[in-house]
Write a protein that holds these residues in place. Structure first.
Motif, PDB file in Angstrom:
ATOM      1  N   ASP A   1      -5.387  31.439  40.034  1.00  0.00           N
ATOM      2  CA  ASP A   1      -5.482  32.822  39.569  1.00  0.00           C
ATOM      3  C   ASP A   1      -4.983  32.946  38.135  1.00  0.00           C
ATOM      4  OD1 ASP A   1      -5.775  35.506  39.331  1.00  0.00           O
ATOM      5  OD2 ASP A   1      -4.410  36.062  40.954  1.00  0.00           O
ATOM      6  N   ILE A   2      -5.903  33.111  37.201  1.00  0.00           N
ATOM      7  CA  ILE A   2      -5.533  33.320  35.796  1.00  0.00           C
ATOM      8  C   ILE A   2      -6.057  34.668  35.307  1.00  0.00           C
ATOM      9  CG2 ILE A   2      -5.378  30.884  35.179  1.00  0.00           C
ATOM     10  CD1 ILE A   2      -8.247  31.131  34.045  1.00  0.00           C
ATOM     11  N   GLY A   3      -6.417  35.530  36.263  1.00  0.00           N
ATOM     12  CA  GLY A   3      -6.982  36.813  35.880  1.00  0.00           C
ATOM     13  C   GLY A   3      -8.426  36.648  35.449  1.00  0.00           C
ATOM     14  N   SER A   4      -8.968  37.690  34.871  1.00  0.00           N
ATOM     15  CA  SER A   4     -10.353  37.663  34.392  1.00  0.00           C
ATOM     16  C   SER A   4     -10.366  37.743  32.878  1.00  0.00           C
ATOM     17  CB  SER A   4     -11.130  38.847  34.985  1.00  0.00           C
ATOM     18  OG  SER A   4     -11.220  38.716  36.386  1.00  0.00           O
ATOM     19  N   LEU A   5     -11.141  36.865  32.254  1.00  0.00           N
ATOM     20  CA  LEU A   5     -11.241  36.832  30.799  1.00  0.00           C
ATOM     21  C   LEU A   5     -12.533  37.519  30.372  1.00  0.00           C
ATOM     22  CD1 LEU A   5     -10.130  33.110  30.369  1.00  0.00           C
ATOM     23  CD2 LEU A   5      -8.721  35.130  30.652  1.00  0.00           C
ATOM     24  N   ASP A   6     -12.736  37.600  29.066  1.00  0.00           N
ATOM     25  CA  ASP A   6     -13.913  38.307  28.545  1.00  0.00           C
ATOM     26  C   ASP A   6     -15.106  37.388  28.322  1.00  0.00           C
ATOM     27  OD1 ASP A   6     -12.594  40.899  28.251  1.00  0.00           O
ATOM     28  OD2 ASP A   6     -11.433  39.913  26.677  1.00  0.00           O
ATOM     29  N   ALA A   7     -14.836  36.137  27.937  1.00  0.00           N
ATOM     30  CA  ALA A   7     -15.924  35.219  27.591  1.00  0.00           C
ATOM     31  C   ALA A   7     -15.612  33.820  28.082  1.00  0.00           C
ATOM     32  CB  ALA A   7     -16.158  35.203  26.079  1.00  0.00           C
ATOM     33  N   CYS A   8     -16.678  33.088  28.387  1.00  0.00           N
ATOM     34  CA  CYS A   8     -16.545  31.704  28.855  1.00  0.00           C
ATOM     35  C   CYS A   8     -17.569  30.844  28.121  1.00  0.00           C
ATOM     36  CB  CYS A   8     -16.771  31.631  30.366  1.00  0.00           C
ATOM     37  SG  CYS A   8     -16.864  29.942  31.013  1.00  0.00           S
ATOM     38  N   ILE A   9     -17.101  29.748  27.528  1.00  0.00           N
ATOM     39  CA  ILE A   9     -17.972  28.773  26.871  1.00  0.00           C
ATOM     40  C   ILE A   9     -17.924  27.495  27.701  1.00  0.00           C
ATOM     41  CG2 ILE A   9     -18.389  27.411  24.788  1.00  0.00           C
ATOM     42  CD1 ILE A   9     -16.892  29.626  23.226  1.00  0.00           C
ATOM     43  N   ILE A  10     -19.095  26.971  28.082  1.00  0.00           N
ATOM     44  CA  ILE A  10     -19.180  25.752  28.878  1.00  0.00           C
ATOM     45  C   ILE A  10     -19.840  24.691  28.010  1.00  0.00           C
ATOM     46  CG2 ILE A  10     -20.057  24.719  31.002  1.00  0.00           C
ATOM     47  CD1 ILE A  10     -20.297  27.608  32.120  1.00  0.00           C
ATOM     48  N   VAL A  11     -19.084  23.656  27.646  1.00  0.00           N
ATOM     49  CA  VAL A  11     -19.595  22.615  26.758  1.00  0.00           C
ATOM     50  C   VAL A  11     -20.190  21.503  27.608  1.00  0.00           C
ATOM     51  CG1 VAL A  11     -19.093  21.071  24.842  1.00  0.00           C
ATOM     52  CG2 VAL A  11     -17.783  23.189  25.112  1.00  0.00           C
ATOM     53  N   GLY A  12     -21.503  21.493  27.711  1.00  0.00           N
ATOM     54  CA  GLY A  12     -22.186  20.511  28.547  1.00  0.00           C
ATOM     55  C   GLY A  12     -22.303  20.991  29.974  1.00  0.00           C
ATOM     56  N   TYR A  13     -23.497  20.879  30.518  1.00  0.00           N
ATOM     57  CA  TYR A  13     -23.712  21.262  31.918  1.00  0.00           C
ATOM     58  C   TYR A  13     -22.723  20.520  32.797  1.00  0.00           C
ATOM     59  CZ  TYR A  13     -26.227  21.798  36.359  1.00  0.00           C
ATOM     60  OH  TYR A  13     -26.567  22.076  37.662  1.00  0.00           O
ATOM     61  N   PRO A  14     -21.935  21.218  33.622  1.00  0.00           N
ATOM     62  CA  PRO A  14     -20.859  20.555  34.374  1.00  0.00           C
ATOM     63  C   PRO A  14     -21.326  19.688  35.523  1.00  0.00           C
ATOM     64  CG  PRO A  14     -20.934  22.907  34.893  1.00  0.00           C
ATOM     65  CD  PRO A  14     -21.907  22.683  33.764  1.00  0.00           C
ATOM     66  N   GLY A  15     -22.626  19.584  35.741  1.00  0.00           N
ATOM     67  CA  GLY A  15     -23.129  18.666  36.753  1.00  0.00           C
ATOM     68  C   GLY A  15     -23.749  19.341  37.952  1.00  0.00           C
ATOM     69  N   THR A  16     -23.336  20.575  38.246  1.00  0.00           N
ATOM     70  CA  THR A  16     -23.901  21.312  39.372  1.00  0.00           C
ATOM     71  C   THR A  16     -23.988  22.787  39.021  1.00  0.00           C
ATOM     72  OG1 THR A  16     -21.808  21.874  40.463  1.00  0.00           O
ATOM     73  CG2 THR A  16     -22.753  19.722  40.978  1.00  0.00           C
ATOM     74  N   VAL A  17     -24.962  23.459  39.654  1.00  0.00           N
ATOM     75  CA  VAL A  17     -25.059  24.913  39.500  1.00  0.00           C
ATOM     76  C   VAL A  17     -23.806  25.576  40.055  1.00  0.00           C
ATOM     77  CG1 VAL A  17     -26.323  26.951  40.278  1.00  0.00           C
ATOM     78  CG2 VAL A  17     -27.575  24.958  39.488  1.00  0.00           C
ATOM     79  N   ALA A  18     -23.270  25.021  41.152  1.00  0.00           N
ATOM     80  CA  ALA A  18     -22.061  25.582  41.757  1.00  0.00           C
ATOM     81  C   ALA A  18     -20.903  25.576  40.768  1.00  0.00           C
ATOM     82  CB  ALA A  18     -21.691  24.798  43.016  1.00  0.00           C
ATOM     83  N   SER A  19     -20.673  24.429  40.103  1.00  0.00           N
ATOM     84  CA  SER A  19     -19.588  24.351  39.124  1.00  0.00           C
ATOM     85  C   SER A  19     -19.844  25.275  37.944  1.00  0.00           C
ATOM     86  CB  SER A  19     -19.431  22.909  38.622  1.00  0.00           C
ATOM     87  OG  SER A  19     -18.930  22.085  39.633  1.00  0.00           O
ATOM     88  N   MET A  20     -21.098  25.346  37.504  1.00  0.00           N
ATOM     89  CA  MET A  20     -21.417  26.204  36.364  1.00  0.00           C
ATOM     90  C   MET A  20     -21.081  27.659  36.663  1.00  0.00           C
ATOM     91  SD  MET A  20     -25.034  26.997  34.583  1.00  0.00           S
ATOM     92  CE  MET A  20     -25.235  28.296  35.798  1.00  0.00           C
ATOM     93  N   TRP A  21     -21.452  28.142  37.865  1.00  0.00           N
ATOM     94  CA  TRP A  21     -21.150  29.532  38.197  1.00  0.00           C
ATOM     95  C   TRP A  21     -19.658  29.738  38.445  1.00  0.00           C
ATOM     96  CZ3 TRP A  21     -24.116  33.127  36.709  1.00  0.00           C
ATOM     97  CH2 TRP A  21     -25.511  32.972  36.688  1.00  0.00           C
ATOM     98  N   GLN A  22     -18.978  28.713  38.952  1.00  0.00           N
ATOM     99  CA  GLN A  22     -17.523  28.810  39.113  1.00  0.00           C
ATOM    100  C   GLN A  22     -16.868  29.005  37.749  1.00  0.00           C
ATOM    101  OE1 GLN A  22     -16.352  29.432  42.429  1.00  0.00           O
ATOM    102  NE2 GLN A  22     -14.870  27.833  42.062  1.00  0.00           N
ATOM    103  N   GLN A  23     -17.307  28.217  36.770  1.00  0.00           N
ATOM    104  CA  GLN A  23     -16.715  28.315  35.436  1.00  0.00           C
ATOM    105  C   GLN A  23     -17.098  29.633  34.776  1.00  0.00           C
ATOM    106  OE1 GLN A  23     -17.677  24.733  33.243  1.00  0.00           O
ATOM    107  NE2 GLN A  23     -16.677  23.399  34.755  1.00  0.00           N
ATOM    108  N   ALA A  24     -18.382  29.980  34.835  1.00  0.00           N
ATOM    109  CA  ALA A  24     -18.824  31.238  34.223  1.00  0.00           C
ATOM    110  C   ALA A  24     -18.150  32.434  34.881  1.00  0.00           C
ATOM    111  CB  ALA A  24     -20.345  31.362  34.327  1.00  0.00           C
ATOM    112  N   GLY A  25     -17.792  32.298  36.166  1.00  0.00           N
ATOM    113  CA  GLY A  25     -17.148  33.384  36.885  1.00  0.00           C
ATOM    114  C   GLY A  25     -15.763  33.709  36.384  1.00  0.00           C
ATOM    115  N   ARG A  26     -15.202  32.839  35.533  1.00  0.00           N
ATOM    116  CA  ARG A  26     -13.896  33.144  34.939  1.00  0.00           C
ATOM    117  C   ARG A  26     -13.982  34.296  33.936  1.00  0.00           C
ATOM    118  NH1 ARG A  26      -9.722  31.787  37.936  1.00  0.00           N
ATOM    119  NH2 ARG A  26      -9.518  29.573  38.325  1.00  0.00           N
ATOM    120  N   ALA A  27     -15.182  34.601  33.483  1.00  0.00           N
ATOM    121  CA  ALA A  27     -15.375  35.724  32.557  1.00  0.00           C
ATOM    122  C   ALA A  27     -15.915  36.912  33.333  1.00  0.00           C
ATOM    123  CB  ALA A  27     -16.343  35.338  31.442  1.00  0.00           C
TER     124      ALA A  27
END
Length: 823
Positions: free
Chosen positions: A370-396
């Motif tokens: 739990d780090i709260g919700s941020l405003d923007a998320c940058i993902i450098v390189g496809y993380p390997g799965t759609v699941a991981s990508m949405w997990q990371q993007a979900g931080r914003a």
């Protein structure tokens, strides 16, 4: 227009903009969907929830609570920050209030996640000290005195599968009261249990189920996951129970802009692109300082794929921000594995409070900390799965405010495919997580552990799978178990759970010892295959952002002796790989071609290494190596094109094996779009010796295979079509790392901004073969350039070559090795 929309518009009108934004997906806001449980919440639990601001429950939370109250095994699959924890904590706390003797085991893939979830349980006790439970984390960092207290009186114990495997199950007699009263087992973030780790965890849970039954308990399983293609199947394979899927996500979501960002080409041949890390640096700095005009800073998280990148990007961003404001420069941090727990907790708390404006992280922050919700998320390189990508993007995503996510592509096949096919990300369902609990190489370790924990019965054999009787027979032959009546008894020595870990299956691990300053210090471990590639004599090895020269790789002691160095070059191992088909399990037609799946033996020999200068990439020398061959018995699929296709390739003056290798490289880039694996989990080989004609093999890089090749074989029609799209739509002239180029990154470990520049296979030959294999219109390749060498003669028909008897071949190989030893 809010700040984030304004930011994207400013980028497009900036003079340095070169059409990097290839697509922007507008994801609409979603209203919350609420519901009411069938029975009112237990008053003490309801009061504690209200004190935390929870007035109503989302629809998925209510569905899960109702099902858990009814005694069903449940798997909850909803978006990031959707309140999955309440799905199980509410019914669990209700049961604890009703029966203070209730015991619960929470399992998390990381110690950090367990610590984070413990804070939520402590919060209930802070609100109302009358809650009748004791909770705590039981892992490698737990002091001995605390362990005994938790074991004897802890109601809610948070741990990880590794500790369950090596610390709890082997000592179950000390935990007898806990197991006798165990009512719930929570397995969170099950999408993290993939490949080796997931296959091992499934076996650990089988052992856990045996222990629970021994003490008369039948606990209820609750699993939680990010969005994956097969959550119910995965949860059932891990838990051993039929599960109810809860996926009616009722959580609210603000609007989000999701941009796909492709770095521009930097050469006329359109094969090299600008560094994605340099692109991330500019984007993050501009977001934090508040856009191009410097107003309205945006709290941003950037995800990178390697620890060293987190540190390098942190340093670069801090330097840039210091020119703007020392305050801003001090408002960003890096976050990765290897930091002390206190440092990680401090960063998490500062992110949650808003004290930090930015963080550069590995996927260590992808899971539900739990780090709260941020405003923007940058993902450098496809993380390997759609699941991981949405997990990371979900931080914003903060409340009803608009959020921004940006995926920056690497110049490799999978990233470039996604840049050209945005629908794959935004329209396609998530991939399948593949595990293979019945892999005999994995199962043998757990059967040893299980027999050591309790005598094995016929019912236990059925629990572990159809191969367990044969493995137990082998263990009996080796004097480790004995059949007495209808039970297998452990008669071996030692502590079986200490013989292997859950996160890899390497039998031979090498210890890395830093001898700098004549002080021998262990700095890491590496499996044998990786050690031969990166820790051979005279190799340059990087660890925790430091570079080391390998003085000696001692094969007998299994130790690599290294010392710190500051070279201007890196080393690249050269390996020869041969493959032999041991058994063809199934076959099917692929248009005009044949497709097969079965068991193979892969033999790899690391024969030499190159020294390559950083940045200029000039070859400045090489060295021979004398390392023993490594054999891998694994599963693979293979494809043989018809002879007419290969003839057409030769008629155009091209080399069939070159095109086949290009297709093999593209396959390793495309397969992770369908099966949750990394490109390093699978390997391509082009071989003629088995089928008598050039054949593409794709194999699992794990003993016994883990199901990656098998799942790919099932989806081969779709995967081959994607291969053709990837290669034909690439704008390069003759092939590049984005399409047919080698997927390996053997030296990008050192040069994080670079991509593979190894020899590129023939793109045109690959297209000729693919068109014919898939029944398309014949492809007419571009004319050969004048300087291209003439094609190689057709390969010999190796079926006509008489093979040596195995014992003769083995003796000859030994003799050859002795010849080498005399040099």
């Amino acid at each position: 227009m809010n700040n984030l929309e304004k930011f994207l518009e400013e980028i497009r009108h900036n003079r340095d903009y070169r059409d990097q934004i290839v697509h922007v997906e507008s994801i609409p806001a979603r209203e919350a969907q609420y519901d009411t449980p069938k029975e009112p919440l237990e008053p003490m639990v309801e009061q504690a929830l209200r004190a935390q601001g929870v007035e109503r429950l989302y629809s998925h939370q209510v569905t899960a609570i109702n099902a858990i109250r009814e005694g069903k095994h449940v798997v909850v699959v909803t978006s990031t920050a959707s309140g999955k924890t309440l799905c199980y904590n509410i019914p669990i706390l209700e049961e604890v209030v009703r029966d203070p003797g209730t015991r619960v085991l929470y399992l998390y893939p990381t110690k950090a996640l367990a610590q984070d979830q413990l804070k939520k349980l402590i919060r209930y006790k802070e609100i109302n000290p009358l809650f009748p439970y004791e909770s705590g984390t039981y892992d490698g960092d737990t002091p001995t005195s605390t362990r005994k207290k938790l074991r004897d009186s802890g109601n809610l114990i948070l741990s990880n599968p590794d500790m369950l495997h090596s610390g709890i199950l082997p000592n179950h007699t000390r935990w007898s009261d806990f197991f006798a009263n165990l009512k719930f087992i929570v397995i969170d973030e099950i999408h993290a249990y993939r490949g080796i780790f997931g296959s091992n965890v499934a076996n650990v849970i089988r052992r856990l189920n045996r222990i629970c039954a021994h003490y008369g308990a039948s606990p209820q399983f609750v699993c939680c996951s990010a969005t994956i293609g097969n959550p119910k199947e995965l949860a059932e394979r891990i838990s051993g129970h039929e599960m109810l899927l809860v996926d009616n996500d009722g959580s609210p979501r603000g609007p989000k802009k999701f941009a796909l960002w492709n770095p521009p080409f930097i050469d006329d041949g359109k094969t090299e692109r600008r560094s994605p890390n340099a692109e991330a640096r500019r984007l993050m700095v501009n977001l934090i300082k508040g856009g191009m005009d410097g107003t309205g800073g945006v709290q941003t998280i950037t995800f990178v794929r390697a620890r060293v990148l987190a540190e390098v990007l942190y340093r670069y961003c801090q330097e840039d921000l210091r020119k703007v404001s020392p305050r801003l420069a001090n408002s960003i941090r890096a976050y990765r594995g290897g930091y002390l727990p206190e440092s990680r907790r401090e960063i998490e708390q500062k992110l949650f409070s808003g004290e930090l404006m930015g963080v550069i992280s590995t996927n260590a922050l992808e899971l539900g900390i739990d780090i709260g919700s941020l405003d923007a998320c940058i993902i450098v390189g496809y993380p390997g799965t759609v699941a991981s990508m949405w997990q990371q993007a979900g931080r914003a995503g903060r409340g009803s405010d608009e959020a921004l996510a940006i995926l920056i592509a690497y110049n490799n096949p999978i990233d470039q495919y996604l840049m050209k096919h945005p629908k794959y990300i935004f329209d396609q369902s998530a991939e399948n997580v593949v595990i293979d609990p019945q892999n005999p190489y994995i199962m043998v370790g757990h059967l040893r552990c299980a027999a050591n924990e309790l005598p094995m019965t016929i019912e236990d054999e059925q629990m572990f799978g159809e191969m367990s009787p044969a493995i137990l027979d082998i263990l009996q032959d080796n004097g480790q178990v004995r059949l007495v009546g209808n039970e297998w008894l452990w008669v071996g020595t030692g502590y079986p759970a200490a013989d292997f870990g859950l996160r890899d299956m390497a039998e031979n691990n090498y210890t890395i010892v830093d001898t700098t300053g004549n002080e021998n210090k262990v700095i890491g471990m590496l499996d044998e295959y990786s050690a031969f590639m990166t820790l051979h004599d005279q190799a340059m090895y990087m660890h925790e952002a430091e570079t080391y020269f390998v003085k000696e790789l001692n094969l007998n002691q299994k130790i690599a002796y290294v010392e710190k160095a500051n070279p201007d070059y890196y080393t690249q191992a050269v390996t020869e790989t041969n493959i032999r088909v041991d058994e063809t399990e199934t076959e099917k037609p692929l248009m005009q071609s044949g497709a097969y799946f079965g068991m193979v033996t892969v033999t790899s020999i690391t024969i030499m290494f190159r020294k390559i200068k950083f940045y200029s990439l000039d070859s400045i020398g090489f060295g021979n190596l004398d390392l023993p061959p490594q054999e891998l018995n694994t599963s693979a699929f293979w494809i043989t094109p018809p002879p007419a296709v290969l003839k057409r390739v030769r008629d155009h003056g091209r080399i069939p094996s070159e095109g086949m290798m290009g297709i093999g490289n593209a396959l390793t880039g495309v397969i992770p779009l369908y099966v949750i694996c990394d490109y390093t989990d699978i390997g391509p080989v082009v071989d003629s010796s088995n089928m008598g004609t050039p054949t593409i093999f794709i194999y699992d890089k794990y003993q016994g295979g883990l199901g990656f090749a098998e799942k790919s074989y099932e989806l081969l029609d779709q995967i081959m079509e994607r291969c053709l799209e990837l290669i034909s739509e690439c704008p390069c002239e003759d092939g590049c790392p984005s399409c047919v180029g080698s997927p390996s990154r053997s030296w990008s470990y050192f040069d994080a901004d670079s991509e593979s520049r190894e020899r590129i296979p023939d793109k045109e030959a690959a297209l000729i073969i693919l068109h014919d294999m898939l029944g398309k219109e014949p492809y007419e390749p571009k004319p050969l350039p004048a300087e291209r060498p003439p094609p190689a003669p057709p390969p010999r028909d190796l079926k006509d070559i008489k093979r040596l008897p195995e014992n003769v071949e083995a003796k000859i190989r030994k003799r050859i090795l002795r010849f080498k030893e005399k040099r």
